[in-house]
Design an enzyme around this catalytic site. Structure first.
Site, PDB file in Angstrom:
ATOM      1  N   THR A  14       0.771  -1.444  -0.282  1.00 26.85           N
ATOM      2  CA  THR A  14       0.137   0.186   0.084  1.00 26.85           C
ATOM      3  C   THR A  14       1.246   1.457  -0.201  1.00 26.85           C
ATOM      4  O   THR A  14       1.809   1.827   0.371  1.00 26.85           O
ATOM      5  CB  THR A  14      -0.700  -0.046   0.895  1.00 26.85           C
TER       6      THR A  14
ATOM      7  N   GLY B 120      -8.941  -6.254   1.207  1.00 31.80           N
ATOM      8  CA  GLY B 120      -8.251  -6.128   2.269  1.00 31.80           C
ATOM      9  C   GLY B 120      -8.366  -4.469   2.870  1.00 31.80           C
ATOM     10  O   GLY B 120      -9.618  -3.879   2.658  1.00 31.80           O
ATOM     11  N   ASP B 121      -7.548  -3.878   3.583  1.00 31.48           N
ATOM     12  CA  ASP B 121      -8.215  -2.619   4.503  1.00 31.48           C
ATOM     13  C   ASP B 121      -8.199  -1.187   3.872  1.00 31.48           C
ATOM     14  O   ASP B 121      -8.578  -0.516   3.236  1.00 31.48           O
ATOM     15  CB  ASP B 121      -7.321  -2.768   5.477  1.00 31.48           C
TER      16      ASP B 121
END
Length: 363
Positions: A212, A242-243
């Site tokens: 990220t 994911g986040d």
């Protein structure tokens, strides 16, 4: 032996607040060259077109440069060998949000997320439907795989598909490839937990395996934007999100500040660390301590978790905290184009909670 970890706040201040001549200001996760370039492009673009233009240009820079092979095309293939992208953009003015997840065959994830914000009443579009939306906006459909990602998958399969993200299946996923079948649930599994929860946090986060870019932009009017771009966890189960594209998890911003996260997204999204850090700053907590609290509340449940949070408040103070990473670097850029890269030591599983109760503040 006790160990202490310092959270740096090295930034130009005048009487406790940042000099307005330094605005706009940008903070990003990770200190590699591509991330530095993205940080500089973000601050330059903010001067030209505002905080959202700066945010999207910065994220898009990392997508094009394939920062650390963890952002953009040609990185982090899933089990089928396909690279898919996630992105999130947030404008604190009016809490406008756009995001895409599991985006197939479109390179410009951040621009598509901005399209979700500008051209729909939705917040998040996912999968093949997100791809169709992108094509409607005129984005080009193309293969996101490269010869390098194909070689990764080939090597992964010859090494018995290690690592992977399966559990409670047969054959044993720790030593075999699939296809898998689920194991019968025992009584204890039904009533307590399928696995020891500590086993769920073991995804090693490092320079080439963090997935990220997280970014926070503070414009000349002291208004924030924040966002992320990612190609997810390497060798993930197809369809995994994911986040990064989740508001409050990957990034968050309001009138009090902004924060962004990077690391083990499957764990981090359960704790909304970016939202938590910003709400802490809203209560008056300094960014370094807000980031520290966001990290330690995860470590209390998942001691092996690895990840990081960066934060900036409305006064221009910055902070960062990290866990179970050898070294975490992050960048800060100012109006004149100066980009400063900081590196901090991270909390470790064996001593992060036993001895250190709060971050050491500077400035």
């Amino acid at each position: 032996m006790r160990r202490f970890y310092i959270f740096l706040l090295l930034i130009p201040y005048i009487n406790g607040t940042i000099n307005d001549d330094s605005l706009p200001m940008v903070i990003t996760t990770w200190g590699s060259d591509g991330f530095k370039k993205a940080t500089k492009n973000a601050v330059d673009a903010t001067l030209l077109g505002g905080r959202m233009f700066g945010l999207v240009e910065g994220l898009s820079t990392c997508e094009a440069l394939q920062c650390d092979t963890t952002v953009g095309y040609g990185g982090s293939p899933d089990e089928n060998g396909e690279t898919c992208l996630d992105s999130l953009v947030i404008d604190a003015d009016g809490m406008r949000v756009g995001a895409v997840a599991n985006l197939h065959r479109i390179r410009d994830a951040a621009r598509v997320a901005w399209g979700v914000m500008n051209f729909t009443k939705h917040t998040l579009l996912v999968g093949e439907s997100a791809t169709q939306f992108a094509k409607t906006l005129g984005f080009k459909e193309e293969d996101l795989s490269t010869e390098e990602t194909k070689s990764w998958i080939s090597k992964w399969k010859t090494e018995k598909c290690q690592p992977n993200f399966w559990k409670n299946v047969s054959p044993d996923p720790s030593s075999s490839c699939g296809p898998y079948k689920t194991n019968p649930l025992t009584k204890s599994m039904r009533y307590y937990s399928l696995v020891n929860q500590s086993d769920e946090a073991g995804y090693l986060v490092e320079k080439t395996n963090h997935d990220t870019i997280g970014m926070v932009v503070r414009d000349t009017e002291n208004i924030f934007s924040a966002g992320t771009s990612s190609n997810g966890a390497r060798f993930k189960i197809p369809g995994r999100v994911g986040d990064s594209p989740i508001p409050g998890a990957g990034a968050y911003a309001n009138k009090f500040g902004g924060a962004a996260a990077t690391g083990d997204g499957d764990v981090m999204m359960r704790f909304l660390p970016s939202f938590f850090a910003v709400t802490q700053m809203e209560l008056g907590t300094k960014p370094s301590k807000a980031a520290y609290k966001a990290i330690t509340r995860i470590l209390k449940v998942f001691p092996k978790f690895s990840g990081a949070v960066v934060a900036m408040n409305v006064k221009g103070r910055i902070g960062a905290s990290c866990a179970n990473i050898n070294k975490f670097g992050y960048n800060v850029a100012f109006q004149n184009g100066t980009v400063v890269t900081y590196s901090i030591s991270c909390l470790k599983e064996v001593n992060s909670l036993k001895y250190l109760k709060e971050g050491i503040e500077f400035a």
